[in-house]
Design a protein around this motif. Structure first.
Motif, PDB file in Angstrom:
ATOM      1  N   GLU A  45       0.825  -1.216   0.000  1.00  0.00           N
ATOM      2  CA  GLU A  45       0.000   0.000   0.000  1.00  0.00           C
ATOM      3  C   GLU A  45       0.850   1.252   0.000  1.00  0.00           C
ATOM      4  OE1 GLU A  45      -2.810   0.207   3.202  1.00  0.00           O
ATOM      5  OE2 GLU A  45      -4.061  -1.353   2.287  1.00  0.00           O
ATOM      6  N   ASN A  48       1.750   2.233  -3.340  1.00  0.00           N
ATOM      7  CA  ASN A  48       0.604   2.694  -4.133  1.00  0.00           C
ATOM      8  C   ASN A  48       0.127   4.075  -3.689  1.00  0.00           C
ATOM      9  OD1 ASN A  48       0.614   0.258  -5.485  1.00  0.00           O
ATOM     10  ND2 ASN A  48      -0.834  -0.694  -4.081  1.00  0.00           N
ATOM     11  N   GLU A  49       0.252   4.316  -2.393  1.00  0.00           N
ATOM     12  CA  GLU A  49      -0.322   5.558  -1.864  1.00  0.00           C
ATOM     13  C   GLU A  49       0.632   6.740  -1.895  1.00  0.00           C
ATOM     14  OE1 GLU A  49      -2.294   5.053   1.855  1.00  0.00           O
ATOM     15  OE2 GLU A  49      -3.361   3.279   1.143  1.00  0.00           O
ATOM     16  N   ASP A 112       4.524   6.138  -9.302  1.00  0.00           N
ATOM     17  CA  ASP A 112       4.941   4.994  -8.483  1.00  0.00           C
ATOM     18  C   ASP A 112       6.407   4.609  -8.613  1.00  0.00           C
ATOM     19  OD1 ASP A 112       4.700   4.186 -11.046  1.00  0.00           O
ATOM     20  OD2 ASP A 112       3.421   2.464 -10.656  1.00  0.00           O
TER      21      ASP A 112
ATOM     22  N   THR B 150       3.142  -2.658 -13.427  1.00  0.00           N
ATOM     23  CA  THR B 150       2.254  -1.497 -13.602  1.00  0.00           C
ATOM     24  C   THR B 150       2.084  -1.154 -15.082  1.00  0.00           C
ATOM     25  OG1 THR B 150       4.204  -0.142 -13.196  1.00  0.00           O
ATOM     26  CG2 THR B 150       2.652  -0.397 -11.383  1.00  0.00           C
TER      27      THR B 150
END
Lengths: 361, 219
Positions: A45, A48-49, A112, B150
């Motif tokens: 996470e 991702n965050e 990211d 991704t």
């Protein structure tokens, strides 16, 4: 608000003890240590965050480190009842651009991850680079690290930072041309790799000095910076063992020798490299990441035990039965096994199951 | 013997030697197409096989491909003048958001090594750019590379855009890259998946031949 290590891991002394024993044993070629890490979805996470494009790093260091620490805190909080052997750590997360931009050049940030662009048109152009330690990102990374460390002060949570090996760094600076350099410019390539070794030593030394200054008084804050160096050998996975020994090993060894012991990383597509990396002096650990479509290390334990030369290998598995089925083989080496789980409940269940399994064996 | 020398020198990445041997073969009145097939392509095919088996690695493939190109600088003008065409055309690129190029470069070299004309769109290619290029170059094969979990999803976006542009019937799309699998390729509607560059080249040849046969039958 970041809490103390003991709030996140009430058993922290025990996991540090196990970890220390594994690496001490690895250094002396003693085997029989197996540890377990449950990989929960929340571990990812954070990546991702954290939107890496949201910051102007020259002006927003405090905002960035506050956000990063809040994300770490969130994961640490969620994991607090998971009694696996994963040591909580905090590390700057800036993608991979900063792994080479500390030498020269800038970083291209994506949400990211990040990139740095190759800047060595000719292999000897590094001689015109600014002196090591003077680049924008060298200074900025130290400032970011220092901000993190100040906020981590007295918490006892280890700060960690990995580095590119000399070949990985040279590749980031030179780009794909480096693959030709093995045959076209062998002497110049050695010189470039030596430069990269020196650059890494300088960078790591300065980061470690900050860790010592701000975290040195805590029990484990400097755990991962005392006499250790973490390095990736990703690009080595594209070359033969012979080229690795000829070109990379001496320069990687130089960095390891400067600090003491080496914690390394490579990929399962290059399983043949395990032997070459682990025969470097004082390599105590190798994280062998499983690549899709490539051999799975958990299915090659016997060969890996032989190749590892006592070093501990971090590998992963998909099912707990893979650990159970291989337990006798695993005991013949030193292994840290990671297993993805669906949620915290599963993480707790499998961590406890692993601890029971180890007690039996 | 001279064709074996070309193949052997190519495998060692000796560009100058390959060039010299190709010239020598031409001097011996060996047909250019034979030099291409039995010397250059044969050598590159052997390297591709060794690459698949982990007997040679990226540097060796790259210097071999460079040696092949050196030989082609002598041979290409003669082949063009004699009306010999490439067996097909390919577009290669790394999809949007991904700056990795080594896999894509290897695929390009291996595909060229099989006698396919190749246009390289580079890295970080948007679906729009790829669609425009397909319309412009009219390739038989489109090769999409992605190294990250991704960015592999962008391969699907490209296929969706190609479908929207109604050009899928003229092309075959091959995908590849470290995180990509056959299941993923099937799931996003790609025509093929290759685990490595040499396999991508083999697949490209196979798909071009299948396409040619299909066209013949349609006619």
């Amino acid at each position: 608000m970041l809490n103390k290590l003991s709030d996140y891991r009430s058993d922290y002394k025990e996991i540090f003890k196990k970890d220390k024993k594994m690496y001490d044993d690895a250094l002396h070629k003693k085997v029989g240590n197996i540890t377990f890490m449950a990989l929960i979805p929340e571990d990812l996470e954070l990546y991702n965050e954290l939107d890496l494009t949201a910051y102007n790093y020259e002006n927003d260091i405090e905002a960035y480190t506050d956000k990063l620490l809040s994300l770490y805190e969130n994961v640490l909080e969620k994991r607090k009842n998971v009694f696996d052997q994963r040591i909580p750590i905090i590390s700057p997360v800036l993608g991979i651009g900063d792994y080479s931009a500390f030498v020269t050049g800038d970083i291209i940030f994506k949400p990211d991850t990040s990139w740095s662009t190759p800047c060595l048109e000719n292999i000897t152009d590094y001689k015109n680079f600014p002196p090591i330690g003077t680049s924008k990102w060298y200074k900025l990374f130290l400032k970011i690290s220092e901000s993190l460390m100040i906020k981590m002060k007295d918490k006892g949570i280890p700060y960690m930072r990995g580095f590119f090996s000399p070949l990985d760094l040279a590749h980031a600076l030179r780009g794909g041309k480096i693959y030709y350099d093995f045959y076209d410019h062998p002497e110049e390539l050695h010189e470039l790799l030596d430069y990269c070794a020196d650059a890494t030593i300088s960078f790591a030394k300065d980061i470690y000095a900050l860790a010592e200054k701000h975290l040195g008084n805590t029990e484990y804050g400097c755990w991962y910076t005392k006499n250790k160096i973490n390095m990736s050998e990703d690009i080595a996975c594209m070359i033969s063992g012979d080229l690795y020994n000829e070109f990379c090993a001496p320069h990687t060894q130089k960095v390891i020798d400067y600090f003491g012991v080496g914690y390394m990383h490579c990929h399962s597509r290059a399983m043949y490299l395990v032997k070459e990396i682990c025969k470097l002096n004082n390599v105590v650990h190798l994280w062998l990441a499983t690549d899709p479509n490539q051999p799975r290390p958990i299915e090659h334990i016997k060969e890996l035990v032989e190749s590892a030369n006592g070093a501990s290998l971090a590998i992963d598995c998909e099912k707990f039965s893979e650990i159970e089925d291989n337990i006798e083989l695993l005991k013949k080496g030193n292994f840290n096994i990671a297993m993805p789980v669906k949620n915290i409940e599963e993480a707790i269940y499998y961590s406890n199951k692993f601890n029971e399994l180890i007690k039996k064996h | 013997m001279i064709l074996e020398n070309i193949s052997a020198s190519l495998q060692k990445g000796k560009a100058t030697e390959v060039k010299d041997f190709v010239q020598e073969a031409l001097n011996q009145k060996i047909a250019p197409q034979t030099i291409l097939n039995e010397g250059l392509i044969k050598g590159m095919t052997i390297i591709g096989g060794k690459f698949k088996r982990n007997e040679v690695f990226v540097p060796e493939v790259l210097v071999a491909a460079r040696a092949m190109n050196a030989g082609l600088t002598i041979l290409r003008p003669i082949l063009v003048a004699s009306g010999t065409h490439a067996i097909g055309k390919a577009l290669v690129c790394t999809v949007q958001g991904d700056l990795h190029d080594i896999g894509k470069n290897l695929v390009k070299m291996m595909i060229e090594g099989q006698g396919i004309e190749c246009t390289d769109l580079g890295v970080d290619c948007s679906p729009e750019k790829i669609v425009e290029s397909v319309i412009l170059y009219e390739p038989d094969i489109v090769c999409l590379s992605a190294l990250l979990t991704t960015t592999m999803m962008k391969q699907k976006l490209v296929i969706d855009e190609l479908k929207k542009a109604n050009v899928m019937k003229n092309i075959r799309v091959i995908i590849g890259g470290a995180p990509v699998t056959q299941d993923f390729a099937d799931g996003i509607g790609a025509d093929g998946y290759a685990p490595d560059a040499a396999s991508a080249a083999d697949l490209a040849v196979k798909l071009i031949m299948e396409k040619r046969n299909l066209m013949k039958n349609v006619k």
